[in-house]
Design a protein around this motif. Structure first.
Motif, PDB file in Angstrom:
ATOM      1  N   ASN A 188     -19.730 -45.890 -48.883  1.00 12.48           N
ATOM      2  CA  ASN A 188     -21.139 -45.653 -48.100  1.00 12.48           C
ATOM      3  C   ASN A 188     -22.660 -46.166 -49.468  1.00 12.48           C
ATOM      4  O   ASN A 188     -23.019 -46.530 -48.928  1.00 12.48           O
ATOM      5  CB  ASN A 188     -21.335 -44.020 -48.584  1.00 12.48           C
ATOM      6  N   SER A 189     -21.562 -45.624 -50.451  1.00 14.99           N
ATOM      7  CA  SER A 189     -22.713 -46.755 -51.471  1.00 14.99           C
ATOM      8  C   SER A 189     -22.445 -46.843 -52.745  1.00 14.99           C
ATOM      9  O   SER A 189     -22.699 -46.382 -53.450  1.00 14.99           O
ATOM     10  CB  SER A 189     -24.197 -45.023 -52.245  1.00 14.99           C
ATOM     11  N   ASN A 217     -17.379 -44.521 -32.646  1.00 17.78           N
ATOM     12  CA  ASN A 217     -16.742 -46.380 -33.204  1.00 17.78           C
ATOM     13  C   ASN A 217     -16.579 -47.016 -32.372  1.00 17.78           C
ATOM     14  O   ASN A 217     -16.841 -48.004 -32.120  1.00 17.78           O
ATOM     15  CB  ASN A 217     -15.237 -46.436 -34.882  1.00 17.78           C
ATOM     16  N   VAL A 231     -18.487 -41.029 -41.263  1.00 16.81           N
ATOM     17  CA  VAL A 231     -19.503 -40.756 -40.991  1.00 16.81           C
ATOM     18  C   VAL A 231     -19.281 -42.715 -40.026  1.00 16.81           C
ATOM     19  O   VAL A 231     -17.752 -42.889 -40.787  1.00 16.81           O
ATOM     20  CB  VAL A 231     -20.224 -42.040 -41.933  1.00 16.81           C
ATOM     21  N   ASP A 238     -26.953 -53.772 -34.827  1.00 18.92           N
ATOM     22  CA  ASP A 238     -27.428 -53.792 -35.873  1.00 18.92           C
ATOM     23  C   ASP A 238     -28.402 -54.915 -35.567  1.00 18.92           C
ATOM     24  O   ASP A 238     -29.414 -55.371 -35.802  1.00 18.92           O
ATOM     25  CB  ASP A 238     -25.932 -54.427 -36.589  1.00 18.92           C
ATOM     26  N   LYS A 292     -15.471 -39.456 -35.438  1.00 19.37           N
ATOM     27  CA  LYS A 292     -16.269 -40.717 -35.760  1.00 19.37           C
ATOM     28  C   LYS A 292     -15.258 -41.868 -35.328  1.00 19.37           C
ATOM     29  O   LYS A 292     -16.186 -43.232 -34.962  1.00 19.37           O
ATOM     30  CB  LYS A 292     -15.411 -40.018 -36.996  1.00 19.37           C
ATOM     31  N   GLY A 339     -24.197 -39.234 -39.392  1.00 22.36           N
ATOM     32  CA  GLY A 339     -23.556 -38.305 -40.036  1.00 22.36           C
ATOM     33  C   GLY A 339     -22.681 -37.451 -39.048  1.00 22.36           C
ATOM     34  O   GLY A 339     -23.594 -37.573 -38.417  1.00 22.36           O
ATOM     35  N   ASN A 379     -26.670 -51.297 -40.025  1.00 22.17           N
ATOM     36  CA  ASN A 379     -27.218 -50.628 -40.697  1.00 22.17           C
ATOM     37  C   ASN A 379     -27.900 -49.410 -39.847  1.00 22.17           C
ATOM     38  O   ASN A 379     -28.528 -48.546 -40.300  1.00 22.17           O
ATOM     39  CB  ASN A 379     -28.879 -51.147 -40.152  1.00 22.17           C
ATOM     40  N   TYR A 409     -29.713 -38.226 -46.207  1.00 27.87           N
ATOM     41  CA  TYR A 409     -28.958 -39.484 -46.559  1.00 27.87           C
ATOM     42  C   TYR A 409     -29.641 -39.412 -48.315  1.00 27.87           C
ATOM     43  O   TYR A 409     -31.254 -40.231 -47.949  1.00 27.87           O
ATOM     44  CB  TYR A 409     -29.337 -40.734 -45.706  1.00 27.87           C
ATOM     45  N   LYS A 412     -26.298 -45.823 -39.315  1.00 26.60           N
ATOM     46  CA  LYS A 412     -24.950 -44.760 -40.414  1.00 26.60           C
ATOM     47  C   LYS A 412     -25.030 -43.647 -39.089  1.00 26.60           C
ATOM     48  O   LYS A 412     -26.663 -43.096 -39.400  1.00 26.60           O
ATOM     49  CB  LYS A 412     -25.105 -45.038 -41.297  1.00 26.60           C
ATOM     50  N   ARG A 469     -20.493 -46.606 -38.803  1.00 30.83           N
ATOM     51  CA  ARG A 469     -21.448 -47.154 -39.448  1.00 30.83           C
ATOM     52  C   ARG A 469     -21.317 -48.019 -38.657  1.00 30.83           C
ATOM     53  O   ARG A 469     -19.989 -48.893 -38.402  1.00 30.83           O
ATOM     54  CB  ARG A 469     -20.528 -47.323 -41.152  1.00 30.83           C
ATOM     55  N   LYS A 470     -22.434 -49.056 -38.446  1.00 29.31           N
ATOM     56  CA  LYS A 470     -22.241 -49.921 -37.558  1.00 29.31           C
ATOM     57  C   LYS A 470     -23.243 -51.058 -38.284  1.00 29.31           C
ATOM     58  O   LYS A 470     -24.659 -50.760 -37.731  1.00 29.31           O
ATOM     59  CB  LYS A 470     -22.875 -49.566 -35.636  1.00 29.31           C
TER      60      LYS A 470
END
Length: 197
Positions: free
Chosen positions: A35-36, A148, A120, A156, A144, A129, A125, A8, A127, A122-123
């Motif tokens: 993502n960033s 999810n 990716v 989190d 994915k 891949g 914090n 990452y 993550k 995401r939930k």
């Protein structure tokens, strides 16, 4: 066998170049920023889609140059993403990146890539891949969607509690790992029990 090494990257600390600003370039910049958000990206493209302009309009860390690629664009770059359908340009950039030790991703050309952009999950914090070793982005997308739905929204909160616990535990690294492993094992057992009942 998938021999890729998952990492990452902190894109706010890396200089990234994206070549191409059409539909594929838009998909790449959206993936980077989602993502960033603080990624610093230089974009070079002869043609820029309206949607691309609209997406980057309020993003000052994205620098757009509306012109052809030049080898000087690689100066001080650590990561390059090509979103072009120009095989000659792709091969030229591949050679330059190899020469200057720059990691390269070429859209839809696994053989030219040093790394892939996976799906990716995401939930908060958390993550995750997903890589299919460049074989099937569609399968990665389906996995994915599955993950999810499977992962609880409370994950989190659990991560934050575990972080607090880790900071409170005394002792050396081995002792901390033993305590944390015991806590997470109980967490998994409880989740399995709750699901069964």
């Amino acid at each position: 066998m998938n021999t890729l090494f998952p990492i990452y990257i902190k894109l706010d600390q890396v200089q990234t170049l994206l070549v191409g600003a059409g539909p594929v370039g838009l998909e790449k910049i959206q993936a980077i920023i989602s993502n960033s958000p603080d990624a610093r990206v230089k974009v070079v493209a002869e043609k820029v889609s309206t949607e691309f302009y609209e997406f980057i309009a309020d993003k000052p860390l994205i620098e757009l140059s509306n012109r052809s690629f030049s080898s000087v664009d690689l100066f001080e770059k650590q990561l390059v993403i090509l979103a072009t359908n120009n095989p000659k340009l792709n091969n030229l950039v591949r050679e330059l990146c190899t020469k200057h030790h720059i990691l390269l991703n070429v859209a839809d050309k696994p053989s030219l890539c040093d790394f892939y952009l996976g799906s990716v999950v995401r939930k908060g914090n958390l993550k995750i891949g997903i890589s299919t070793n460049g074989k099937s982005p569609t399968i990665a997308k389906r996995l994915k969607e599955f993950l999810n739905e499977l992962l609880p929204e409370e994950i989190d909160e659990t991560l934050n509690l575990m972080s607090d616990l880790r900071n409170q535990i005394q002792g050396d690294l081995k002792q901390k790992i033993e305590v944390l492993n015991a806590h997470t094992e109980q967490l998994v057992i409880k989740k399995e029990y709750d699901r069964a009942n």
